[in-house]
Design a protein around this motif. Structure first.
Motif, PDB file in Angstrom:
ATOM      1  N   GLY A  78     -11.541  -9.677   6.863  1.00 24.45           N
ATOM      2  CA  GLY A  78     -10.630  -8.665   7.005  1.00 24.45           C
ATOM      3  C   GLY A  78     -10.903  -8.165   8.598  1.00 24.45           C
ATOM      4  O   GLY A  78     -10.124  -7.254   9.004  1.00 24.45           O
ATOM      5  N   LYS A  84      -2.044   3.901   1.151  1.00 24.93           N
ATOM      6  CA  LYS A  84      -3.332   3.893   0.642  1.00 24.93           C
ATOM      7  C   LYS A  84      -4.306   3.699   1.750  1.00 24.93           C
ATOM      8  O   LYS A  84      -3.909   3.337   2.992  1.00 24.93           O
ATOM      9  CB  LYS A  84      -3.684   2.866  -0.361  1.00 24.93           C
ATOM     10  CG  LYS A  84      -2.664   2.883  -1.728  1.00 24.93           C
ATOM     11  CD  LYS A  84      -2.937   1.598  -2.477  1.00 24.93           C
ATOM     12  CE  LYS A  84      -1.949   1.714  -3.618  1.00 24.93           C
ATOM     13  NZ  LYS A  84      -2.094   0.504  -4.448  1.00 24.93           N
ATOM     14  N   GLU A  85      -5.455   3.896   1.704  1.00 28.19           N
ATOM     15  CA  GLU A  85      -6.599   3.790   2.850  1.00 28.19           C
ATOM     16  C   GLU A  85      -6.748   2.327   3.035  1.00 28.19           C
ATOM     17  O   GLU A  85      -6.804   1.661   2.050  1.00 28.19           O
ATOM     18  CB  GLU A  85      -7.734   4.601   2.218  1.00 28.19           C
ATOM     19  CG  GLU A  85      -9.029   4.557   3.227  1.00 28.19           C
ATOM     20  CD  GLU A  85     -10.297   5.133   2.899  1.00 28.19           C
ATOM     21  OE1 GLU A  85     -11.277   4.983   3.531  1.00 28.19           O
ATOM     22  OE2 GLU A  85     -10.353   5.702   2.047  1.00 28.19           O
ATOM     23  N   PHE A  86      -6.931   2.229   4.279  1.00 28.29           N
ATOM     24  CA  PHE A  86      -6.828   0.676   4.706  1.00 28.29           C
ATOM     25  C   PHE A  86      -8.079   0.054   4.082  1.00 28.29           C
ATOM     26  O   PHE A  86      -9.248   0.612   4.371  1.00 28.29           O
ATOM     27  CB  PHE A  86      -6.697   0.716   6.293  1.00 28.29           C
ATOM     28  CG  PHE A  86      -6.948  -0.648   6.715  1.00 28.29           C
ATOM     29  CD1 PHE A  86      -5.694  -1.826   6.684  1.00 28.29           C
ATOM     30  CD2 PHE A  86      -8.285  -1.424   7.379  1.00 28.29           C
ATOM     31  CE1 PHE A  86      -5.886  -2.918   7.195  1.00 28.29           C
ATOM     32  CE2 PHE A  86      -8.195  -2.606   7.896  1.00 28.29           C
ATOM     33  CZ  PHE A  86      -7.140  -3.360   7.664  1.00 28.29           C
ATOM     34  N   ASP A  87      -7.874  -0.898   3.525  1.00 28.16           N
ATOM     35  CA  ASP A  87      -9.014  -1.953   3.006  1.00 28.16           C
ATOM     36  C   ASP A  87      -9.088  -3.430   3.818  1.00 28.16           C
ATOM     37  O   ASP A  87      -8.421  -4.102   3.436  1.00 28.16           O
ATOM     38  CB  ASP A  87      -8.858  -1.980   1.394  1.00 28.16           C
ATOM     39  CG  ASP A  87      -9.851  -2.984   0.849  1.00 28.16           C
ATOM     40  OD1 ASP A  87     -10.974  -3.363   1.481  1.00 28.16           O
ATOM     41  OD2 ASP A  87      -9.702  -3.149  -0.447  1.00 28.16           O
ATOM     42  N   PRO A  88     -10.212  -3.284   4.549  1.00 32.18           N
ATOM     43  CA  PRO A  88     -10.188  -4.670   5.268  1.00 32.18           C
ATOM     44  C   PRO A  88     -10.382  -5.826   4.351  1.00 32.18           C
ATOM     45  O   PRO A  88      -9.523  -6.783   4.774  1.00 32.18           O
ATOM     46  CB  PRO A  88     -11.734  -4.446   6.149  1.00 32.18           C
ATOM     47  CG  PRO A  88     -11.746  -2.981   6.265  1.00 32.18           C
ATOM     48  CD  PRO A  88     -11.262  -2.402   4.815  1.00 32.18           C
ATOM     49  N   ALA A  89     -10.892  -5.934   3.272  1.00 36.92           N
ATOM     50  CA  ALA A  89     -10.981  -7.027   2.359  1.00 36.92           C
ATOM     51  C   ALA A  89      -9.519  -7.319   1.506  1.00 36.92           C
ATOM     52  O   ALA A  89      -9.278  -8.619   1.558  1.00 36.92           O
ATOM     53  CB  ALA A  89     -11.961  -6.704   1.068  1.00 36.92           C
ATOM     54  N   ALA A  90      -8.712  -6.489   1.566  1.00 35.69           N
ATOM     55  CA  ALA A  90      -7.326  -6.553   1.096  1.00 35.69           C
ATOM     56  C   ALA A  90      -6.518  -7.033   2.307  1.00 35.69           C
ATOM     57  O   ALA A  90      -5.917  -8.447   1.893  1.00 35.69           O
ATOM     58  CB  ALA A  90      -6.643  -5.058   0.730  1.00 35.69           C
ATOM     59  N   ASP A 110       0.622  -1.400  -0.177  1.00 33.79           N
ATOM     60  CA  ASP A 110       0.100   0.014   0.037  1.00 33.79           C
ATOM     61  C   ASP A 110       0.838   1.274   0.006  1.00 33.79           C
ATOM     62  O   ASP A 110       0.165   2.385   0.111  1.00 33.79           O
ATOM     63  CB  ASP A 110      -1.002  -0.119   1.233  1.00 33.79           C
ATOM     64  CG  ASP A 110      -2.142  -0.969   1.011  1.00 33.79           C
ATOM     65  OD1 ASP A 110      -2.359  -1.388   0.024  1.00 33.79           O
ATOM     66  OD2 ASP A 110      -2.941  -1.172   2.086  1.00 33.79           O
TER      67      ASP A 110
END
Length: 247
Positions: free
Chosen positions: A225, A183-189, A154
């Motif tokens: 996530g 990058k903005e935190f993405d739980p699914a990622a 990220d």
């Protein structure tokens, strides 16, 4: 609680990790991507950034070339005492190839490192890492690996590494490190990366989530996530507790 090393020991360990990662992936230049050659002749190594691998090669050879590792070259690196083992092997290895992140366990010593992030992972996850105040489990070690891998993935502005040679006798490996921006935190990622890290435990039914060890249900929960094995409500989860917590 992470173990602290003095500067010479830290550099030596980081150099060994770079060598280990490089040699493992160098082999992929001869490993075919397709078992059936009629499908194609590509090899696994075709997908790697060999410019980045060259940097690791320079680090691995530094004891021979006498190259100095300047500030920023050593990436995120944490050592932990491991307890609450899920396996009985004295050696364990996992890496996130494209993120140059690796998890290594030798007996009760656990190591997590990202080789090309100039400590971005440690900085990005400092709030969670700082609450660890004791030994961790193999599962928690792999979660830290997932945290470092995602942070590296990220990074918006990446560090730039180079090797400088003066007078054919003085070599330095340098780093231009930009301000940390992610990058903005993405739980699914994160769920995807964590599931990759613990998939063998899921398949072996060694993980319980929501009172279930069913691999499909556990995998689906982790993929959201919001499953955590390391912390709960900002507090460190003791290794003997092997249930999930949410952010």
């Amino acid at each position: 609680m992470a173990q602290r090393l003095d500067e010479p020991a830290l550099r030596l360990l980081f150099t060994w990790l770079a060598l280990l990662f490089f040699k493992i992936h160098l082999k992929d230049r001869s490993v075919r991507l397709h078992k059936d050659p009629r499908i194609g002749h590509e090899v696994v190594g075709d997908a790697y950034d060999w410019g980045g691998m060259h940097h690791l090669h320079a680090i691995a050879r530094s004891p021979y070339t006498k190259a100095s590792l300047l500030a920023g070259v050593i990436g995120s690196l944490r050592l932990y005492e491991i307890t609450g083992e899920l396996t009985h092997d004295s050696w364990d290895y996992l890496d996130f190839s494209h993120d140059q992140t690796m998890v290594v366990r030798v007996g009760r010593v656990g190591i997590v490192a990202t080789l090309n992030d100039s400590t971005a992972g440690e900085s990005a996850w400092s709030d969670r890492l700082d609450v660890i105040d004791g030994p961790i489990s193999e599962l928690q070690l792999r979660e830290i690996g997932a945290m470092f891998a995602l942070a590296n993935r990220d990074l918006i502005n990446r560090p730039v590494f180079s090797t400088l040679v003066y007078d054919k006798s003085i070599a330095m490996i340098t780093c231009q490190r930009p301000p940390l921006r992610l990058k903005e935190f993405d739980p699914a990622a994160f769920g995807d990366v964590l599931l990759f890290a613990v998939r063998n435990y899921v398949e072996a039914r060694a993980i319980m989530v929501d009172n279930s060890r069913d691999p499909a249900k556990v995998a689906a929960a982790i993929a959201t996530g919001y499953v955590r094995f390391l912390t709960s409500d900002g507090e460190f989860i003791r290794p003997e507790i092997h249930q999930q917590s949410a952010i």
